[in-house]
Design an enzyme around this catalytic site. Structure first.
Site, PDB file in Angstrom:
ATOM      1  CG  ASP A 136       6.505  33.396  -7.382  1.00 44.87           C
ATOM      2  OD1 ASP A 136       6.950  32.151  -6.932  1.00 44.87           O
ATOM      3  OD2 ASP A 136       5.547  33.519  -7.821  1.00 44.87           O
ATOM      4  CD  GLU A 148       9.019  29.095  -9.202  1.00 41.55           C
ATOM      5  OE1 GLU A 148       8.636  27.846  -8.972  1.00 41.55           O
ATOM      6  OE2 GLU A 148       8.325  30.085  -9.047  1.00 41.55           O
TER       7      GLU A 148
END
Ligand code: GLC
Ligand code: CA
Length: 515
Positions: free
Chosen positions: A201, A255
């Site tokens: 993330d 990400e």
């Protein structure tokens, strides 16, 4: 050298709360996912990525982790997790977990200790700073959600801590080697339990400099200047070394949220000094369904990720309205699927796109996400029978309303329908499996004339051409493709080579190669 598995794979993202509920509490869970593994294997995907399943107060629905090495009870037990891993591996599916390295929950024991006193040994596991002399926050950075300062003042110790997202998501201080070591241990924990990799993330943010003063524009949604630094790349090289020390080739897709086109490619590192295996480039996700922006998005992404790099292809995820909603029609969503599954790169599908699901229309009083992303997180309708709130194969009323088109796009009515979105996805996934050129071939885009998008894939003697009509008018068949073989059209029914391309039609052709 053999091709790494993740280059050949199609990854399927599951938002666990909304996938399938095994115990009737209205929230999807691990046993629910396990019960649907045959469906996923039959669809033909290769790997599953689960959005976070770790212990969490759920202020950001799992992206606020209170224990990286424990399953949140709402999702099930350790035994449920082991069953899921075993069930995946029996079917040849790999399993990726979502790892949230930039911040923890404010309930994480590390943060509770850190905030307990200025002298606590974990004080600098997070980023604490004094207010300015006038009492204002340490700098002008804004948090990503809600346009509030990225600093929250803590009365007890009279300092402020940094949070690039919610105040309940304090940022870890990766400049502290103890943090790096503790976070590496969390990766090892899951690798030792058999997972095949991670989605990391907002992973570029771990390398941020925290000595940065005000940003030139306080209204920027994100302190970009502070987050893209050499230190982040160093951290990723060490994470990569950890992953590479395992024999089963665990993969990490990052990400990398820079909001600057193309720069996420640099987070793959280079051949001598690799970083992430894959790094999302969200240009297709952010592009309108129009020929010019889509051609620019795809062709630039492919060139930024040219060999030895490798791109991804994302049309939808849990943070943005679904592409079926953004593009407005089934026909466009079908053509988009054909592009995603025939372009060079690793496609990431978002659960429910194979059903052509739209977002749910979520009334104000049912919005629970701090950033209002509820619509794309609606529960999967396993059956068409049901209303906005109940039914659709869920044992009780789920935590969010169903997608707007659930009554016509339930999974059960699509499985045997040759014209359904599900049938199209299965066909595209099979085509990709059967034709190495679609997985491994080169790609070349033709500059668009009018509304026709074209790219050519080549591998040895194999040549495949993909065409997509971005307009609402028919487009004459390209003259150089009269002798091609039709592999697939996104318009259901009979299709012959040579007839005009229908509005929003995409076709996949095999071309005889001229010497
Ligand atoms: C990523 C996730 C998003 C989450 C945020 C903070 O962007 O995709 O869902 O809210 O990070 O962790
Ligand atoms: Ca449940």
């Amino acid at each position: 050298m053999s091709t790494p598995w993740w280059r050949d794979a199609v990854v399927y993202q599951i938002y666990p709360r909304s996938f399938a509920d095994s115990n009737g509490d209205g929230i999807g869970d691990l046993a629910g996912i396990t019960s649907r593994l045959d469906y996923l294997a039959d669809l033909g995907v290769d790997a599953l990525w689960l959005s976070p399943i770790f212990t969490s107060p759920m202020r950001d629905f799992g992206y606020d982790v209170a224990d990286y090495c424990a399953i949140d009870p709402v999702f099930g037990s350790d035994a449920d997790f082991d069953d899921l891993v075993a069930g995946c591996h029996e079917r040849g599916l790999r399993l990726l977990l979502d790892w949230v390295p930039n911040h923890t929950s404010d309930r994480h024991p590390w943060f509770l200790e850190s905030r307990s006193s200025r002298d606590d040994p974990k004080r600098d596991w997070y980023v604490w700073k004094d207010a300015r002399s006038d009492g204002s926050p340490p700098n002008n950075w804004n948090a990503m959600f809600k346009q509030v300062p990225a600093w929250t003042h803590d009365e007890a110790t009279d300092q402020s801590y940094l949070h690039l997202f919610l105040a309940e998501q304090p940022d870890l201080n990766w400049a502290n080697p103890a943090v790096e070591e503790a976070m590496h241990a969390t990766l090892r924990y899951w690798l030792d339990r058999g997972v095949d990799g991670f989605r990391a993330d907002v992973v570029n943010l771990i390398g941020k400099g925290t000595d940065v003063d005000d940003l030139p524009d306080p209204f920027w949604r994100f302190p970009l200047l502070a987050t893209d630094r050499p230190f982040g790349h160093e951290l990723l090289r060490r994470i990569r070394a950890l992953l590479d020390s395992y024999d089963h080739e665990p993969m990490m897709v990052g990400e990398v949220y820079l909001l600057r086109d193309g720069e996420s490619a640099s987070y793959l590192g280079d051949l001598d000094r690799p970083e992430l295996h894959l790094s999302f480039d969200f240009r297709p996700l952010h592009s309108a369904w129009e020929i010019e922006p889509m051609h620019a998005a795809l062709s630039k992404m492919e060139s930024d990720f040219a060999e030895p790099r490798w791109p991804t292809f994302v049309l939808s995820n849990h943070d943005r309205p679904r592409h079926r909603t953004r593009y407005g029609t089934d026909a466009r969503a079908r053509a988009a699927a054909a592009l995603a599954l025939t372009a060079r790169g690793t496609p990431f599908l978002y659960a429910g796109e194979e059903l052509g699901l739209e977002d749910a229309v979520v009334p104000d009083e049912r919005i629970v996400d701090p950033d209002g992303r509820d619509g794309c997180r609606a529960p999967i309708p396993w059956t068409a029978a049901g209303d906005d709130e109940t039914g659709h194969g869920w044992p009780s009323r789920p935590w969010l309303p169903f997608p707007a088109n659930a009554a016509t796009h339930g999974a059960d009515v699509q499985l045997d329908d040759p014209a359904s979105m599900h049938t199209l996805y299965r066909a595209l996934l099979a085509l990709r499996r059967d034709h190495a050129v679609l997985r491994r071939g080169s790609i070349e885009f033709t500059d668009p004339a009018g509304a026709l998008l074209r790219f050519d894939r080549r591998l040895d003697e194999e040549a495949v051409v993909v065409l997509a009509n971005f307009s609402d008018e028919p487009i004459p068949w390209p003259t150089d493709l009269r002798a091609a073989d039709m592999l697939l059209s996104t318009i259901p029914g009979e299709r012959t080579v040579g007839a005009a391309l229908q509005p929003s039609e995409a076709v996949v052709l095999r071309q005889m190669r001229s010497k």
